[in-house]
Design an enzyme around this catalytic site. Structure first.
Site, PDB file in Angstrom:
ATOM      1  CE  LYS A 102      -0.080  -1.888   4.160  1.00 28.55           C
ATOM      2  NZ  LYS A 102      -0.496  -3.162   4.637  1.00 28.55           N
ATOM      3  CE  LYS A 202      -4.248  -1.649   5.217  1.00 31.25           C
ATOM      4  NZ  LYS A 202      -4.425  -2.317   6.514  1.00 31.25           N
TER       5      LYS A 202
END
Ligand code: HSE
Length: 410
Positions: A102, A202
């Site tokens: 991520k 995220k």
């Protein structure tokens, strides 16, 4: 499909096991031989719980990325620059890339999509958000049909595990974190989990998809859970709340806000009952309404499942799911214009200081309920500007007084 697997840690080990277990079924379904040809490891001599033929293991990343026989790279080494360089090299050599990283996706989203499109390769990043929950593909499709009003949820398994242990079992913060690390939920540096940076990355990816604008993680205001003590957890429990590290984004006219912070949810709320390392995301679209997805947000097999879902897309020749940056019309406002009720604890260590803080609060006309004991000043504010609370608590921090504040969910 000939795979080069970069990284044989928790998730890499899970991917290896799933591919070995399912290989025959997929080979007959997709009519293609599947083989993990090379695996990149940091330490060639490390003892591993997983049995892997030593001939496939190497510590030379470029050999894998440049190997003309390999058509698909799975990047699970984490980190930023090195991973980015390898992904770009792989794409430029005509290889499909699947990643769970991520940090790289959130920072380099634009460049990664451009490079994948330019080289006609598949770029899969389902594992970069919420482990086993298929939120990336779901949101990419949802936003093609709907205007996304809000995204909210628990996006980090480690902090959910810690807060759950503190709330339900009265286990302290440090021990709960140690357990989360042992199980393999936490990042190699757990600061990313407990200070909210993992959830921030995220949320940046989800906002980028939902609003078709590449939102970099550092633009999102972010606060973690490291200041929450057993005392806070028990104080809010008496008020009927459970603390969760929440990530949320909300559209307002031509703008959207986003933030990661600890939030107190009513003990009967669906989010209050997300146990252990589970994650839960709710997304609201104008046609579909609110969609809620929950599942394992971290750990070996759930995250490996997400990686493998991208492999199956490649085998099944599905189109990749990318946002269309440049198409988005909304501007990002951070926390500007946001309001909320807050639980605030300030523990200056001296009763004299608590008394002067009380006088100050009265002078400032802060509407709140106050609960005071010998060591702590605890207040629950009425609706106030989020920025005002953050500025006030920053000043408290600068005095080195122990403190904690959490927004109370509407
Ligand atoms: N450290 C992350 C978490 C792993 O706890 O959610 C999954 O991204």
């Amino acid at each position: 499909m000939k795979i080069g697997l970069l990284g044989l840690g928790t998730v890499g080990g899970g991917v290896y096991r799933i591919v070995e277990n399912c290989r025959e079924r997929w080979e007959s379904k997709y009519g293609e031989k599947i083989n993990i040809k090379s695996i990149l490891v940091k330490d060639m001599h490390k003892k591993r719980s997983i049995r892997v033929d030593s001939s496939v293991i190497t510590d030379k990343a470029l050999e894998i990325v440049k190997d003309p026989e390999i058509d698909t790279i799975i990047e699970l080494i984490g980190g930023n620059d090195k991973a980015f360089e390898l992904i770009v090299k792989a794409m430029e050599s005509g290889k499909n890339v699947v990643t769970g990283n991520k940090a790289v996706v959130s920072e380099q989203f634009t460049k990664l999509i451009e490079t994948a499109v330019k080289n006609g390769v598949y770029f899969g990043y389902e594992a970069s958000v919420c482990g086993g929950i298929p939120i990336i593909k779901t949101l990419n499709q949802m936003k093609d049909i709907n205007d996304i009003d809000y995204i909210k949820g628990v996006l980090n398994g480690t902090t959910n595990y810690i807060l759950d242990k503190m709330s339900r079992e009265k286990i302290g913060y440090a021990l709960s974190l140690k357990q989360a690390q042992e199980i393999g939920y936490a990042e190699s540096d757990p600061t990313a989990d407990v200070e909210g940076f993992d959830a921030q990355r995220k949320l940046a990816i989800l906002c980028s998809i939902a609003y078709d604008i590449h939102l970099k993680p550092e633009m999102i205001p972010c606060m973690g859970i490291s200041k929450i003590t057993g005392k806070d957890v028990s104080a809010v429990k008496h008020m009927g709340y459970i603390p969760k590290l929440f990530a949320y984004a909300k559209k307002k006219d031509h703008f959207f806000n986003a933030c990661v912070e600890p939030v107190l949810v009513d003990r009967n709320d669906v989010f209050a009952n997300i146990p252990g390392a589970k994650n839960m995301v709710a997304v609201n679209g104008n046609y579909i309404g609110e969609l809620q997805l929950d599942g394992e947000g971290a750990g070996m097999f759930p995250t490996a499942n997400a990686v493998v879902s991208d492999l199956l897309d490649i085998l099944g020749k599905s189109s990749p799911s990318y946002p269309e940056f440049g198409r988005g019309k909304l501007s990002f406002l951070g926390m500007e214009g946001c309001t909320g009720r807050y639980y605030v604890r300030i523990s200056p260590g001296e009763n004299r200081i608590i008394e002067s803080l009380l006088a100050e609060i009265e002078r400032e006309n802060v509407e709140c309920k106050i609960f005071k004991d010998r060591d702590d000043l605890i207040m629950v504010t009425e609706k106030t500007s989020q920025k005002r609370i953050y500025d006030y608590m920053k000043a408290i921090d600068e005095k080195n007084w122990s403190n904690c504040f959490m927004r109370i969910a509407d």
